[in-house]
Design a protein around this motif. Structure first.
Motif, PDB file in Angstrom:
ATOM      1  N   SER A 128       0.807  -1.223   0.000  1.00 38.72           N
ATOM      2  CA  SER A 128       0.000   0.000   0.000  1.00 38.72           C
ATOM      3  C   SER A 128       0.837   1.268   0.000  1.00 38.72           C
ATOM      4  O   SER A 128       0.415   2.292  -0.548  1.00 38.72           O
ATOM      5  N   LYS A 130       3.265   1.933  -1.672  1.00 32.81           N
ATOM      6  CA  LYS A 130       3.725   2.221  -3.024  1.00 32.81           C
ATOM      7  C   LYS A 130       2.599   2.783  -3.899  1.00 32.81           C
ATOM      8  O   LYS A 130       2.847   3.207  -5.027  1.00 32.81           O
ATOM      9  N   ILE A 131       1.352   2.749  -3.369  1.00 33.01           N
ATOM     10  CA  ILE A 131       0.181   3.139  -4.144  1.00 33.01           C
ATOM     11  C   ILE A 131      -0.352   4.484  -3.670  1.00 33.01           C
ATOM     12  O   ILE A 131      -0.412   4.756  -2.477  1.00 33.01           O
ATOM     13  N   SER A 132      -0.771   5.318  -4.595  1.00 31.16           N
ATOM     14  CA  SER A 132      -1.383   6.591  -4.251  1.00 31.16           C
ATOM     15  C   SER A 132      -2.636   6.347  -3.416  1.00 31.16           C
ATOM     16  O   SER A 132      -3.521   5.575  -3.805  1.00 31.16           O
ATOM     17  N   TYR A 138      -5.455  -0.968  -7.626  1.00 38.82           N
ATOM     18  CA  TYR A 138      -4.481  -0.931  -8.711  1.00 38.82           C
ATOM     19  C   TYR A 138      -4.118   0.526  -8.994  1.00 38.82           C
ATOM     20  O   TYR A 138      -4.998   1.375  -9.106  1.00 38.82           O
ATOM     21  N   GLU A 139      -2.847   0.791  -9.116  1.00 38.02           N
ATOM     22  CA  GLU A 139      -2.378   2.152  -9.368  1.00 38.02           C
ATOM     23  C   GLU A 139      -2.937   2.660 -10.694  1.00 38.02           C
ATOM     24  O   GLU A 139      -2.853   1.983 -11.724  1.00 38.02           O
TER      25      GLU A 139
END
Length: 227
Positions: A128, A130-132, A138-139
């Motif tokens: 998480s 690493k994700i906006s 999913y990014e």
């Protein structure tokens, strides 16, 4: 785009409306009966589904594991924010079904189950960040596109058995069954041939366990008896 609604009418019908989650918990009897007399077989099939997905799709496999160890719906799993949700007592989940009210998904009591939960939550945390938005989505994809991406990936891995088809929606049911057995030490009884009949007879003896499971799933405890 790859994740737009398919033009084929049959495939359109196959794509579930993401705003209508199939909970498989319409009643206590439903989820007990659906889990079958042999819970060990049912859980093994869910584990097999996750193993199949993991061979080619690690992100989707992690989402499946999250649903299995916490009983989250797909919408909740995709929107899961580990940084905000993980507490010393378990997961604090805000459900869209309850006007933003929160529920607690408690940590498991059995050491082996607790270790697996913590391991999966840690992996979710690593993903998480690493994700906006720090979620499990999913990014770059919207909520609806995330649903479709996940379901397309899972569709090729479903397990067909003689009595049912195991899908990701059964992972939530498997969590309910495992938590229920943990609450009352039900493993040996659950594997007898008269499991459901035994449950009906001993309903009042297991009401606290049923209440705990239903609350963890985000449902009001049942008020009516079997009959």
């Amino acid at each position: 785009m790859q994740d737009d609604i398919p033009k084929n009418p049959k495939r359109q019908r196959a794509m579930r409306n993401p705003d209508v989650e199939n909970t498989r918990c319409m009643s206590v009897v439903d989820w007990l009966a659906r889990a079958r007399a042999s819970s060990r077989e049912f859980i093994a099939e869910c584990e097999e589904l996750i193993a199949r997905v993991a061979t080619t799709s690690p992100h989707e496999a992690l989402l499946c594991e999250l649903m299995l160890v916490s009983g989250l719906e797909l919408s909740e799993a995709l929107n899961f924010k580990p940084l905000e949700s993980i507490t010393p007592d378990g997961l604090l989940i805000k459900s869209r079904e309850t006007n933003g009210r929160s529920r607690l998904v408690p940590f498991a009591k059995l050491p082996r189950s607790l270790h697996r939960q913590c391991k999966i939550y840690s992996r979710c945390l690593q993903h998480s960040v690493k994700i906006s938005g720090n979620t499990m989505r999913y990014e770059g994809l919207s909520k609806d596109q995330s649903y479709r991406r996940f379901e397309r990936t899972l569709a090729v891995h479903y397990i067909s058995t003689s009595s049912m088809q195991i899908t990701y929606q059964d992972l939530r049911l498997a969590y309910a069954r495992l938590m229920f057995e943990e609450c009352i030490g039900y493993r040996q009884t659950a594997e007898s041939q008269n499991t459901l009949q035994s449950m009906l007879i001993n309903y009042f003896g297991v009401q606290p366990a049923i209440k705990a499971v239903m609350q963890a799933l985000g449902y009001s405890p049942p008020t009516s008896t079997f009959g």
